[in-house]
Design an enzyme around this catalytic site. Structure first.
Site, PDB file in Angstrom:
ATOM      1  CB  CYS A  42      -0.864  -0.058   1.225  1.00  0.00           C
ATOM      2  SG  CYS A  42      -1.850   1.607   1.565  1.00  0.00           S
ATOM      3  N   GLY A  43       0.907   1.942  -1.077  1.00  0.00           N
ATOM      4  CA  GLY A  43       1.472   3.174  -1.059  1.00  0.00           C
ATOM      5  C   GLY A  43       1.394   4.313  -0.252  1.00  0.00           C
ATOM      6  CB  CYS A  78      -5.169   3.530  -4.527  1.00  0.00           C
ATOM      7  SG  CYS A  78      -4.054   2.146  -4.678  1.00  0.00           S
ATOM      8  N   GLY A  79      -1.968   4.974  -3.630  1.00  0.00           N
ATOM      9  CA  GLY A  79      -0.560   5.020  -3.994  1.00  0.00           C
ATOM     10  C   GLY A  79       0.041   4.191  -5.045  1.00  0.00           C
ATOM     11  CB  THR A  80      -0.157   0.670  -5.415  1.00  0.00           C
ATOM     12  OG1 THR A  80      -1.468   0.377  -4.892  1.00  0.00           O
ATOM     13  CG2 THR A  80       0.817   0.304  -4.227  1.00  0.00           C
TER      14      THR A  80
END
Length: 261
Positions: free
Chosen positions: A71-72, A207-209
């Site tokens: 999780c980014g 959402c980082g990813t």
């Protein structure tokens, strides 16, 4: 049991210090605590454990109790947690994740971490596939950035019914496995605008990813340059391609601390 609520661009998680042991049945605990009416309320649960080669390890569970690899936004908050709580004085850290080790650079302001840059590693972009959902046909670009994504380019992500389309596309047989789904538009070569359906958590503010997956797909299709901003409902991330790796920079914030009886 003490916990800390943290967020990165509104993508919020409950953090537990598990350096000396963890509660039993973490998937069940993640479901109970993540409930926004009868629990603490979050997109999931993240446990901070001793590193197995890195400085620390991140073990994450989505709001439905399923295990997440990476999780980014969550890993940026891990960096802030361990520094602000005095667990380390290092500003360059390696965090072990289910997707492998990730390097963090902590940007400290006034004695606490304000922003974090994460080396998200290389992204794997596969050939687009067609997927039908709710009577519509979509071109989906499969991307892996440590967890699986499906990126869909469109004119305006706000015009799409993400709550209706997300759960269908997440499990679509044409994509082979459960995926996070992103709808993204490219206003120019230096700006992406996206909305995200996260597998196991639903619609999230960021959402980082997912942002990295959209960036990788846009680079692959020559829709953007090697540095861009990704605008999400919860805020903006800065993304940069350095060699084969994608680097993501964004904020991390402590919301509150509490105790579950």
């Amino acid at each position: 049991m003490r916990f800390t609520k943290m967020e990165g661009l509104g993508n919020d998680y409950i953090y537990l210090d598990c350096l000396e042991g963890a509660p039993e049945d973490l998937p069940k605990l993640a479901v109970r605590l993540s409930d926004r009416h009868f629990g603490v309320g979050a997109d999931g649960l993240i446990c901070i454990r001793p590193g197995q080669g890195g400085d620390f390890a991140m073990e994450m569970y989505n709001a439905d109790g399923s295990r997440g690899a990476m999780c980014g936004n969550g890993i940026r908050c891990v960096g802030k947690y361990v520094y602000d709580c005095g667990l380390t004085r290092k500003t360059c850290l390696t965090i072990d994740t289910g997707a492998g080790p990730r390097r963090l650079e902590l940007h400290v302001l006034g004695g606490t971490v304000d922003r974090v840059t994460v080396d998200m590693g290389p992204a794997r972009v596969d050939s687009p596939v067609r997927a039908e959902a709710a009577g519509e046909s979509f071109t989906v670009v499969p991307v892996d950035v440590g967890n699986p994504h499906g990126v869909i380019f469109c004119d305006n992500p706000d015009n799409l019914d993400l709550e209706r389309l997300g759960p269908i596309l997440e499990r679509h047989p044409a994509l082979g496995e459960r995926r996070n789904i992103e709808f993204v538009s490219c206003a120019g070569r230096e700006r992406l605008t996206l909305r995200v359906w996260e597998r196991g958590s639903g619609v999230t503010l960021a959402c980082g990813t997912g942002a990295c997956a959209c960036f990788a797909a846009a680079l692959w299709e020559n829709r953007c340059g090697p540095k861009a901003e990704a605008a999400l409902p919860g805020g903006t991330l800065t993304l940069e391609k350095r060699g084969e790796h994608i680097f993501m920079t964004g904020p991390a914030r402590r919301v509150f601390e509490g105790e579950v009886l």
